[in-house]
Design a protein around this motif. Structure first.
Motif, PDB file in Angstrom:
ATOM      1  N   MET A   1       0.843  -1.196   0.000  1.00  0.00           N
ATOM      2  CA  MET A   1       0.000   0.000   0.000  1.00  0.00           C
ATOM      3  C   MET A   1       0.877   1.244   0.000  1.00  0.00           C
ATOM      4  N   LYS A   2       0.446   2.274  -0.729  1.00  0.00           N
ATOM      5  CA  LYS A   2       1.149   3.547  -0.758  1.00  0.00           C
ATOM      6  C   LYS A   2       0.172   4.660  -0.406  1.00  0.00           C
ATOM      7  N   LEU A   3       0.579   5.545   0.505  1.00  0.00           N
ATOM      8  CA  LEU A   3      -0.251   6.680   0.880  1.00  0.00           C
ATOM      9  C   LEU A   3       0.012   7.845  -0.057  1.00  0.00           C
ATOM     10  N   GLN A   4      -1.045   8.574  -0.379  1.00  0.00           N
ATOM     11  CA  GLN A   4      -0.917   9.752  -1.222  1.00  0.00           C
ATOM     12  C   GLN A   4      -0.555  10.957  -0.363  1.00  0.00           C
ATOM     13  N   LYS A   5       0.535  11.615  -0.703  1.00  0.00           N
ATOM     14  CA  LYS A   5       0.929  12.823   0.001  1.00  0.00           C
ATOM     15  C   LYS A   5       0.516  14.031  -0.833  1.00  0.00           C
ATOM     16  N   GLY A   6       0.126  15.109  -0.165  1.00  0.00           N
ATOM     17  CA  GLY A   6      -0.287  16.302  -0.882  1.00  0.00           C
ATOM     18  C   GLY A   6      -1.727  16.199  -1.329  1.00  0.00           C
ATOM     19  N   PRO A   7      -2.198  17.185  -2.076  1.00  0.00           N
ATOM     20  CA  PRO A   7      -3.611  17.227  -2.491  1.00  0.00           C
ATOM     21  C   PRO A   7      -3.957  16.095  -3.447  1.00  0.00           C
ATOM     22  N   TYR A   8      -5.170  15.629  -3.343  1.00  0.00           N
ATOM     23  CA  TYR A   8      -5.656  14.568  -4.229  1.00  0.00           C
ATOM     24  C   TYR A   8      -7.155  14.756  -4.403  1.00  0.00           C
ATOM     25  N   ASP A   9      -7.627  14.671  -5.633  1.00  0.00           N
ATOM     26  CA  ASP A   9      -9.047  14.872  -5.897  1.00  0.00           C
ATOM     27  C   ASP A   9      -9.798  13.565  -5.673  1.00  0.00           C
ATOM     28  N   ALA A  10     -10.489  13.464  -4.538  1.00  0.00           N
ATOM     29  CA  ALA A  10     -11.298  12.280  -4.221  1.00  0.00           C
ATOM     30  C   ALA A  10     -12.782  12.614  -4.285  1.00  0.00           C
ATOM     31  N   SER A  11     -13.102  13.759  -4.889  1.00  0.00           N
ATOM     32  CA  SER A  11     -14.479  14.261  -4.838  1.00  0.00           C
ATOM     33  C   SER A  11     -15.473  13.381  -5.578  1.00  0.00           C
ATOM     34  N   SER A  12     -14.979  12.424  -6.371  1.00  0.00           N
ATOM     35  CA  SER A  12     -15.905  11.544  -7.099  1.00  0.00           C
ATOM     36  C   SER A  12     -16.380  10.367  -6.250  1.00  0.00           C
ATOM     37  N   CYS A  13     -15.783  10.144  -5.078  1.00  0.00           N
ATOM     38  CA  CYS A  13     -16.153   8.970  -4.292  1.00  0.00           C
ATOM     39  C   CYS A  13     -17.424   9.236  -3.482  1.00  0.00           C
ATOM     40  N   PHE A  14     -18.017   8.187  -2.991  1.00  0.00           N
ATOM     41  CA  PHE A  14     -19.353   8.201  -2.382  1.00  0.00           C
ATOM     42  C   PHE A  14     -19.475   9.228  -1.262  1.00  0.00           C
ATOM     43  N   ILE A  15     -18.533   9.260  -0.351  1.00  0.00           N
ATOM     44  CA  ILE A  15     -18.693  10.103   0.826  1.00  0.00           C
ATOM     45  C   ILE A  15     -18.660  11.583   0.454  1.00  0.00           C
ATOM     46  N   TYR A  16     -17.825  11.960  -0.501  1.00  0.00           N
ATOM     47  CA  TYR A  16     -17.804  13.351  -0.944  1.00  0.00           C
ATOM     48  C   TYR A  16     -19.110  13.711  -1.644  1.00  0.00           C
ATOM     49  N   GLN A  17     -19.601  12.811  -2.482  1.00  0.00           N
ATOM     50  CA  GLN A  17     -20.807  13.093  -3.246  1.00  0.00           C
ATOM     51  C   GLN A  17     -22.037  13.231  -2.353  1.00  0.00           C
ATOM     52  N   LYS A  18     -22.047  12.544  -1.215  1.00  0.00           N
ATOM     53  CA  LYS A  18     -23.237  12.534  -0.356  1.00  0.00           C
ATOM     54  C   LYS A  18     -23.153  13.488   0.829  1.00  0.00           C
ATOM     55  N   CYS A  19     -21.967  14.004   1.115  1.00  0.00           N
ATOM     56  CA  CYS A  19     -21.834  14.981   2.195  1.00  0.00           C
ATOM     57  C   CYS A  19     -22.004  16.397   1.644  1.00  0.00           C
ATOM     58  N   ILE A  20     -22.433  17.336   2.479  1.00  0.00           N
ATOM     59  CA  ILE A  20     -22.559  18.724   2.055  1.00  0.00           C
ATOM     60  C   ILE A  20     -21.162  19.277   1.750  1.00  0.00           C
ATOM     61  N   LYS A  21     -21.076  20.188   0.787  1.00  0.00           N
ATOM     62  CA  LYS A  21     -19.772  20.696   0.355  1.00  0.00           C
ATOM     63  C   LYS A  21     -19.042  21.449   1.471  1.00  0.00           C
ATOM     64  N   GLU A  22     -19.816  22.012   2.402  1.00  0.00           N
ATOM     65  CA  GLU A  22     -19.183  22.694   3.540  1.00  0.00           C
ATOM     66  C   GLU A  22     -18.378  21.725   4.404  1.00  0.00           C
ATOM     67  N   TRP A  23     -18.680  20.422   4.262  1.00  0.00           N
ATOM     68  CA  TRP A  23     -17.974  19.400   5.040  1.00  0.00           C
ATOM     69  C   TRP A  23     -16.712  18.914   4.331  1.00  0.00           C
ATOM     70  N   TRP A  24     -16.550  19.257   3.062  1.00  0.00           N
ATOM     71  CA  TRP A  24     -15.412  18.756   2.291  1.00  0.00           C
ATOM     72  C   TRP A  24     -14.045  19.134   2.881  1.00  0.00           C
ATOM     73  N   PRO A  25     -13.849  20.363   3.367  1.00  0.00           N
ATOM     74  CA  PRO A  25     -12.545  20.665   3.978  1.00  0.00           C
ATOM     75  C   PRO A  25     -12.215  19.738   5.147  1.00  0.00           C
ATOM     76  N   ALA A  26     -13.243  19.377   5.935  1.00  0.00           N
ATOM     77  CA  ALA A  26     -13.012  18.440   7.042  1.00  0.00           C
ATOM     78  C   ALA A  26     -12.644  17.061   6.507  1.00  0.00           C
ATOM     79  N   LEU A  27     -13.303  16.658   5.411  1.00  0.00           N
ATOM     80  CA  LEU A  27     -12.954  15.381   4.777  1.00  0.00           C
ATOM     81  C   LEU A  27     -11.510  15.414   4.287  1.00  0.00           C
TER      82      LEU A  27
END
Length: 230
Positions: free
Chosen positions: A1-27
């Motif tokens: 397994m390799k961890l991603q360092k730095g920014p990564y666009d995960a906005s297409s996954c389920f939790i981002y799509q179903k949470c309010i956008k104001e919660w995205w920074p916390a995600l």
């Protein structure tokens, strides 16, 4: 397994799509993007439950020991799917299943404490997650009925129909992700040799076509009829 360092666009996954956008920074702050090579374990039976995995890309099988030398595949997961939810429990028990990458895979890992907070804050996410669990329960019950009462020929036909529905088809009409015969047998709940024989039989009857490991469905109605006869 390799961890991603730095920014990564995960906005297409389920939790981002179903949470309010104001919660995205916390995600963004609490999630971990993890990359797996083909054959790597995301988690295994007996591991402590540390969080929930949201698929970003790739294909993963969820499986468990069936007999001493055989496994039973419970389900296949791809983009937008969720893994590790079977470990959710008030009893703090370990994972009852294993997840293995069938291709290079990327997941968004959410630690359990933050996952619970996300459910509390995001009522839309809570609702969608409950619907996901309800669908999973229904499919699991159907799988158990099939294993107990359906003949292997019908189970194999249903597995092929499920795979096409899950992965779609490529430009040549083959199922969009190539599943090994061994994994197909583990999903059907039978021996490799039985699946191999049945695929030859289906091909001779014009129900499917094959090219190496690739499988294409030619007669959906005929395959559905096999599931109803069993």
């Amino acid at each position: 397994m390799k961890l991603q360092k730095g920014p990564y666009d995960a906005s297409s996954c389920f939790i981002y799509q179903k949470c309010i956008k104001e919660w995205w920074p916390a995600l963004d702050t609490n999630r971990r993007i993890q990359h797996y090579k083909k054959g790597e374990l995301l988690f295994k039976e007996g591991d402590p439950v540390e969080g929930v995995y949201f698929m970003v890309k790739g294909v993963v099988k969820v499986h468990k020991h069936w007999t001493e030398d055989k496994e039973l595949i419970i389900r296949f997961a791809r983009e937008q799917d969720i893994l590790g939810h079977r470990g959710l429990s008030s009893l703090n028990e370990p994972y009852p299943i294993t997840a293995t990458a069938l291709s290079e895979a990327t997941v968004c890992f959410i630690p359990m404490d933050f996952f619970r907070v996300s459910l509390t804050v995001n009522t839309g996410f809570l609702h969608e997650f409950m619907m996901f669990l309800a669908d999973e329960l229904r499919l699991s019950e159907q799988r158990m009925r099939d294993l107990a009462h359906m003949q292997v020929k019908g189970r194999t036909a249903r597995a092929l129909l499920m795979l096409e529905k899950k992965f779609g088809t490529d430009k040549d009409g083959f199922i969009g992700f190539t599943i090994s015969r061994q994994d197909l047998a583990a999903y059907v709940g039978t021996a490799y040799e039985t699946v191999y024989r049945l695929l030859l039989e289906f091909s001779e009857e014009g129900l499917i076509k094959t090219d190496g490991k690739n499988i294409g469905l030619l007669n959906l109605e005929g395959l559905h009829q096999l599931t109803e006869q069993s």
